[in-house]
Scaffold this motif. Structure first.
Motif, PDB file in Angstrom:
ATOM      1  N   SER A  66      43.954  -1.718 -38.611  1.00 59.46           N
ATOM      2  CA  SER A  66      45.010  -2.690 -38.324  1.00 59.46           C
ATOM      3  C   SER A  66      44.624  -3.623 -37.192  1.00 59.46           C
ATOM      4  O   SER A  66      45.300  -4.598 -36.938  1.00 59.46           O
ATOM      5  N   ALA A  67      43.573  -3.313 -36.477  1.00 56.84           N
ATOM      6  CA  ALA A  67      43.192  -4.155 -35.344  1.00 56.84           C
ATOM      7  C   ALA A  67      41.729  -3.909 -35.004  1.00 56.84           C
ATOM      8  O   ALA A  67      41.139  -2.904 -35.381  1.00 56.84           O
ATOM      9  N   THR A  68      41.148  -4.861 -34.310  1.00 53.11           N
ATOM     10  CA  THR A  68      39.788  -4.675 -33.817  1.00 53.11           C
ATOM     11  C   THR A  68      39.844  -3.839 -32.546  1.00 53.11           C
ATOM     12  O   THR A  68      40.791  -3.912 -31.782  1.00 53.11           O
ATOM     13  N   VAL A  69      38.826  -3.024 -32.352  1.00 51.53           N
ATOM     14  CA  VAL A  69      38.769  -2.154 -31.186  1.00 51.53           C
ATOM     15  C   VAL A  69      37.449  -2.390 -30.465  1.00 51.53           C
ATOM     16  O   VAL A  69      36.389  -2.404 -31.079  1.00 51.53           O
ATOM     17  N   ARG A  70      37.531  -2.610 -29.150  1.00 51.90           N
ATOM     18  CA  ARG A  70      36.300  -2.737 -28.381  1.00 51.90           C
ATOM     19  C   ARG A  70      36.382  -1.815 -27.159  1.00 51.90           C
ATOM     20  O   ARG A  70      37.465  -1.518 -26.658  1.00 51.90           O
ATOM     21  N   GLU A  71      35.232  -1.369 -26.724  1.00 44.92           N
ATOM     22  CA  GLU A  71      35.182  -0.466 -25.583  1.00 44.92           C
ATOM     23  C   GLU A  71      34.883  -1.256 -24.314  1.00 44.92           C
ATOM     24  O   GLU A  71      34.054  -2.156 -24.306  1.00 44.92           O
ATOM     25  N   VAL A  72      35.585  -0.889 -23.232  1.00 43.94           N
ATOM     26  CA  VAL A  72      35.378  -1.511 -21.930  1.00 43.94           C
ATOM     27  C   VAL A  72      34.868  -0.435 -20.970  1.00 43.94           C
ATOM     28  O   VAL A  72      35.535   0.577 -20.761  1.00 43.94           O
ATOM     29  N   HIS A  73      33.699  -0.661 -20.410  1.00 41.71           N
ATOM     30  CA  HIS A  73      33.107   0.271 -19.443  1.00 41.71           C
ATOM     31  C   HIS A  73      33.570  -0.172 -18.059  1.00 41.71           C
ATOM     32  O   HIS A  73      32.905  -0.941 -17.377  1.00 41.71           O
ATOM     33  N   ALA A  74      34.732   0.335 -17.624  1.00 40.99           N
ATOM     34  CA  ALA A  74      35.394  -0.188 -16.426  1.00 40.99           C
ATOM     35  C   ALA A  74      34.777   0.326 -15.130  1.00 40.99           C
ATOM     36  O   ALA A  74      34.754  -0.383 -14.122  1.00 40.99           O
ATOM     37  N   VAL A  75      34.331   1.580 -15.124  1.00 38.67           N
ATOM     38  CA  VAL A  75      33.719   2.180 -13.936  1.00 38.67           C
ATOM     39  C   VAL A  75      32.391   2.784 -14.362  1.00 38.67           C
ATOM     40  O   VAL A  75      32.320   3.523 -15.346  1.00 38.67           O
ATOM     41  N   LYS A  76      31.314   2.468 -13.607  1.00 41.96           N
ATOM     42  CA  LYS A  76      29.958   2.799 -14.056  1.00 41.96           C
ATOM     43  C   LYS A  76      29.193   3.590 -12.990  1.00 41.96           C
ATOM     44  O   LYS A  76      28.575   3.015 -12.093  1.00 41.96           O
ATOM     45  N   GLY A  77      29.284   4.895 -13.069  1.00 40.12           N
ATOM     46  CA  GLY A  77      28.482   5.753 -12.205  1.00 40.12           C
ATOM     47  C   GLY A  77      28.832   5.690 -10.736  1.00 40.12           C
ATOM     48  O   GLY A  77      27.943   5.651  -9.879  1.00 40.12           O
ATOM     49  N   VAL A  78      30.113   5.707 -10.410  1.00 40.05           N
ATOM     50  CA  VAL A  78      30.566   5.615  -9.017  1.00 40.05           C
ATOM     51  C   VAL A  78      30.542   6.992  -8.359  1.00 40.05           C
ATOM     52  O   VAL A  78      31.044   7.969  -8.922  1.00 40.05           O
ATOM     53  N   SER A  79      29.962   7.055  -7.157  1.00 40.49           N
ATOM     54  CA  SER A  79      29.915   8.308  -6.379  1.00 40.49           C
ATOM     55  C   SER A  79      30.218   8.014  -4.910  1.00 40.49           C
ATOM     56  O   SER A  79      29.684   7.055  -4.354  1.00 40.49           O
ATOM     57  N   PHE A  80      31.072   8.815  -4.303  1.00 38.53           N
ATOM     58  CA  PHE A  80      31.312   8.758  -2.853  1.00 38.53           C
ATOM     59  C   PHE A  80      32.145   9.965  -2.448  1.00 38.53           C
ATOM     60  O   PHE A  80      32.719  10.658  -3.289  1.00 38.53           O
ATOM     61  N   THR A  81      32.219  10.202  -1.141  1.00 32.85           N
ATOM     62  CA  THR A  81      33.042  11.282  -0.590  1.00 32.85           C
ATOM     63  C   THR A  81      33.928  10.713   0.504  1.00 32.85           C
ATOM     64  O   THR A  81      33.455   9.955   1.354  1.00 32.85           O
ATOM     65  N   ALA A  82      35.211  11.046   0.467  1.00 31.35           N
ATOM     66  CA  ALA A  82      36.148  10.656   1.527  1.00 31.35           C
ATOM     67  C   ALA A  82      36.574  11.911   2.283  1.00 31.35           C
ATOM     68  O   ALA A  82      36.603  13.011   1.715  1.00 31.35           O
ATOM     69  N   HIS A  83      36.913  11.735   3.558  1.00 29.41           N
ATOM     70  CA  HIS A  83      37.197  12.874   4.427  1.00 29.41           C
ATOM     71  C   HIS A  83      38.587  12.770   5.058  1.00 29.41           C
ATOM     72  O   HIS A  83      39.221  11.707   5.038  1.00 29.41           O
ATOM     73  N   GLU A  84      39.019  13.888   5.636  1.00 30.35           N
ATOM     74  CA  GLU A  84      40.296  13.909   6.355  1.00 30.35           C
ATOM     75  C   GLU A  84      40.298  12.854   7.457  1.00 30.35           C
ATOM     76  O   GLU A  84      39.314  12.677   8.181  1.00 30.35           O
ATOM     77  N   GLY A  85      41.439  12.153   7.564  1.00 29.80           N
ATOM     78  CA  GLY A  85      41.601  11.173   8.626  1.00 29.80           C
ATOM     79  C   GLY A  85      40.983   9.825   8.346  1.00 29.80           C
ATOM     80  O   GLY A  85      41.012   8.941   9.209  1.00 29.80           O
ATOM     81  N   GLU A  86      40.453   9.630   7.150  1.00 28.70           N
ATOM     82  CA  GLU A  86      39.863   8.334   6.796  1.00 28.70           C
ATOM     83  C   GLU A  86      40.876   7.451   6.080  1.00 28.70           C
ATOM     84  O   GLU A  86      41.703   7.936   5.301  1.00 28.70           O
TER      85      GLU A  86
END
Length: 255
Positions: A42-62
């Motif tokens: 019923s419709a065309t479907v395309r894929e969106v790669h919105a986030v690509k291999g994101v890595s980080f660490t957040a800590h208390e008080g940040e």
């Protein structure tokens, strides 16, 4: 001895891919009948790669700012940290359950602002006695009654700015281990923004971690000690806020 920093959010090689359903080539009633008869799509479907291999660490008080141009993946990443959007690849680990506050956070349009305060606080798990004690304080913090008794009126009568201020005031009334704010400080006057920024600092002082997505670089500069710049779904820069904002402003000016 170096102070031990306690991680609250770990984002490990996260990819997020989602599908966008577009209109069919022939959207007429006759075209719909043909697709039903042939059992075609019923419709065309395309894929969106919105986030690509994101890595980080957040800590208390940040307090961590998330910046980037429209469509860079900021809000998508925030929803993944909140557990509202599954990662296609990689993983997100959090201490406790993060709370996501956005400009479109759910409120009951036909109920009064005061009633929404009560329900919102109860939904966050606050005891009834604490809710009763804090209701007026939350209303006063939001400033919705500065031009009349709006707290007794249905939410549907509020401007978008009033609604956003009340949403933030409800969320900020509780101590959160991880609070995610998506553009909720962008609405409202300078006086409320100052109160909001002060409240974010209080949350940080209580060992909370705050993420702020905003197009207002001044809010990020005044509130966050660290900023992550996302562009096209990847981290372009992660570091002290002043350094990241300077690079981002140079990038924006050169475009």
């Amino acid at each position: 001895m170096a102070e031990t920093r306690i991680p609250t959010v770990v984002v490990d090689d996260v990819h997020i891919v989602y599908r966008v359903h577009g209109a069919a080539k022939d959207s007429s009633p006759l075209g719909a009948l043909r697709r039903i008869a042939s059992r075609g799509p019923s419709a065309t479907v395309r894929e969106v790669h919105a986030v690509k291999g994101v890595s980080f660490t957040a800590h208390e008080g940040e307090a961590v700012g998330l910046i980037g141009t429209n469509g860079s993946g900021k809000s998508t990443l925030l929803r993944a940290i909140a557990g509202l959007l599954p990662a296609t690849k990689g993983a997100v680990y959090t201490k406790g359950q993060p709370s996501l506050l956005g400009v479109n956070a759910a409120m009951m349009a036909d109920l009064s602002g005061e009633r929404n305060v009560v329900l919102g606080c109860l939904a966050m798990g606050m005891p009834k006695g604490e809710v009763r004690a804090k209701t007026q304080e939350i209303i006063d913090f939001s400033g919705i009654n500065e031009r009349g008794d709006f707290s007794s009126l249905p939410m549907r009568t509020y401007s978008s700015g009033m609604g956003a201020r009340l949403r933030f005031s409800i969320a900020a009334a509780k101590k959160h281990e991880v609070l995610l704010i998506d553009e909720a400080l962008a609405t409202g006057d300078a006086k409320f923004r100052k109160r909001s920024e002060d409240r974010v600092r209080e949350l940080r002082a209580g060992a909370g971690t705050v993420f702020l997505v905003s197009h207002s670089l001044s809010s990020v500069r005044d509130t966050c000690d660290r900023t992550i710049w996302l562009e096209s779904g990847v981290i372009r820069m992660d570091g002290p806020t002043d350094e990241v904002l300077a690079a981002y402003e140079e990038f924006s000016t050169a475009k």
